[in-house]
Enzyme design. Sequence first.
Site, PDB file in Angstrom:
ATOM      1  N   ASP A  11       0.845  -1.200   0.000  1.00 41.67           N
ATOM      2  CA  ASP A  11       0.000   0.000   0.000  1.00 41.67           C
ATOM      3  C   ASP A  11       0.879   1.249   0.000  1.00 41.67           C
ATOM      4  O   ASP A  11       1.180   1.839   1.044  1.00 41.67           O
ATOM      5  CB  ASP A  11      -0.938  -0.016   1.216  1.00 41.67           C
ATOM      6  CG  ASP A  11      -1.906  -1.184   1.172  1.00 41.67           C
ATOM      7  OD1 ASP A  11      -2.413  -1.474   0.074  1.00 41.67           O
ATOM      8  OD2 ASP A  11      -2.146  -1.802   2.220  1.00 41.67           O
ATOM      9  N   ASP A  61      -6.124  -5.663  -6.318  1.00 43.94           N
ATOM     10  CA  ASP A  61      -7.245  -5.417  -5.400  1.00 43.94           C
ATOM     11  C   ASP A  61      -7.947  -4.111  -5.777  1.00 43.94           C
ATOM     12  O   ASP A  61      -7.785  -3.088  -5.111  1.00 43.94           O
ATOM     13  CB  ASP A  61      -6.719  -5.369  -3.963  1.00 43.94           C
ATOM     14  CG  ASP A  61      -7.825  -5.313  -2.931  1.00 43.94           C
ATOM     15  OD1 ASP A  61      -8.966  -5.693  -3.256  1.00 43.94           O
ATOM     16  OD2 ASP A  61      -7.549  -4.891  -1.792  1.00 43.94           O
ATOM     17  N   LEU A  62      -8.743  -4.159  -6.838  1.00 42.37           N
ATOM     18  CA  LEU A  62      -9.436  -2.956  -7.318  1.00 42.37           C
ATOM     19  C   LEU A  62     -10.863  -2.840  -6.789  1.00 42.37           C
ATOM     20  O   LEU A  62     -11.480  -1.794  -6.905  1.00 42.37           O
ATOM     21  CB  LEU A  62      -9.458  -2.940  -8.853  1.00 42.37           C
ATOM     22  CG  LEU A  62      -8.091  -2.923  -9.540  1.00 42.37           C
ATOM     23  CD1 LEU A  62      -8.268  -2.758 -11.046  1.00 42.37           C
ATOM     24  CD2 LEU A  62      -7.200  -1.821  -8.979  1.00 42.37           C
ATOM     25  N   LYS A  63     -11.395  -3.927  -6.236  1.00 40.32           N
ATOM     26  CA  LYS A  63     -12.745  -3.929  -5.655  1.00 40.32           C
ATOM     27  C   LYS A  63     -13.765  -3.285  -6.610  1.00 40.32           C
ATOM     28  O   LYS A  63     -14.478  -2.347  -6.254  1.00 40.32           O
ATOM     29  CB  LYS A  63     -12.763  -3.227  -4.299  1.00 40.32           C
ATOM     30  CG  LYS A  63     -11.924  -3.908  -3.225  1.00 40.32           C
ATOM     31  CD  LYS A  63     -12.096  -3.213  -1.884  1.00 40.32           C
ATOM     32  CE  LYS A  63     -11.305  -3.917  -0.793  1.00 40.32           C
ATOM     33  NZ  LYS A  63      -9.852  -3.680  -0.884  1.00 40.32           N
ATOM     34  N   ASP A  66     -19.864  -1.746 -10.185  1.00 37.17           N
ATOM     35  CA  ASP A  66     -20.552  -0.835 -11.097  1.00 37.17           C
ATOM     36  C   ASP A  66     -21.633  -1.643 -11.809  1.00 37.17           C
ATOM     37  O   ASP A  66     -21.882  -2.799 -11.456  1.00 37.17           O
ATOM     38  CB  ASP A  66     -19.548  -0.228 -12.091  1.00 37.17           C
ATOM     39  CG  ASP A  66     -19.941   1.188 -12.499  1.00 37.17           C
ATOM     40  OD1 ASP A  66     -21.099   1.376 -12.913  1.00 37.17           O
ATOM     41  OD2 ASP A  66     -19.089   2.090 -12.407  1.00 37.17           O
ATOM     42  N   GLY A 208      -0.275  -6.489   5.577  1.00 40.52           N
ATOM     43  CA  GLY A 208       0.312  -5.254   5.087  1.00 40.52           C
ATOM     44  C   GLY A 208       1.338  -4.669   6.031  1.00 40.52           C
ATOM     45  O   GLY A 208       2.510  -5.037   6.028  1.00 40.52           O
ATOM     46  N   ARG A 209       0.871  -3.760   6.893  1.00 32.81           N
ATOM     47  CA  ARG A 209       1.789  -2.963   7.708  1.00 32.81           C
ATOM     48  C   ARG A 209       2.719  -3.771   8.602  1.00 32.81           C
ATOM     49  O   ARG A 209       3.848  -3.345   8.873  1.00 32.81           O
ATOM     50  CB  ARG A 209       0.979  -1.964   8.541  1.00 32.81           C
ATOM     51  CG  ARG A 209       0.512  -0.780   7.711  1.00 32.81           C
ATOM     52  CD  ARG A 209      -0.610  -0.007   8.369  1.00 32.81           C
ATOM     53  NE  ARG A 209      -1.875  -0.724   8.292  1.00 32.81           N
ATOM     54  CZ  ARG A 209      -3.057  -0.165   8.450  1.00 32.81           C
ATOM     55  NH1 ARG A 209      -3.140   1.132   8.707  1.00 32.81           N
ATOM     56  NH2 ARG A 209      -4.166  -0.870   8.359  1.00 32.81           N
TER      57      ARG A 209
END
Length: 228
Positions: A11, A61-63, A66, A208-209
């Site tokens: 990220d 990871d575009l989630k 629409d 992640g972190r």
Amino acid sequence: MKKQPIFVAVDTNNIKRATQIVNATNKYIYGVKFGLEFFCSKGGRDAIKKFKNKNVKIFLDLKLKDIPNTVYKAIKSLKDVSPDYLTIHASGGLEMMKAAKKAQSETNKKLKILAVTVLTSLSNKDLKQMGSSTSVESQVQKLAQTAKLAKIHGIVCSAHEIKKVKRVSKNFEIIVPGIRISNKVQDQKRVMSPKQALKLGATHLVIGRDITKGNPKANIKKVLNALI
């Protein structure tokens, strides 16, 4: 060393930093997750294509969420990137998920579509504020059932809902974010340790972190130790 079922969440919008993280961890992990921040950054799309040569799976990871035709065309437009995994929102509905699956089958048969259920930043209170009278667990189960109808490959949920998802289908890949080595919850509310999540049946973990903040080479070893 055997690779662990971990996606490192990169990220950042800094390609140099992303490269450092991938180089420090790629021999230990299954794949790398790139979200909107990296994908939308200058040069991000081209950088992701280069990372495919690092012997790791690429999780985009575009989630997407629409109308069905827009999601269909968006996935078709990712042909040049050729990710291994791609997220859509299960809350987009059955027809949208079917459109995503159709685009996948026409564009990249190796691509696995993952349906995001309820974000790990949300709680029962948040769902109520959004007008839903169901609990997070019930909502995740309902969305997983719809994803099954659409023949989606996998589900993204917190570790707390793994059992509910497995009841819907034992064939789902279950990708679990909200994994923490430390006790710091930060912006995610439904969290769990990596060892606990795998024991419950997670297919892969997203971390992640706990890996990327500071020294990723030292951090990945801490994570590996937490799996023992």
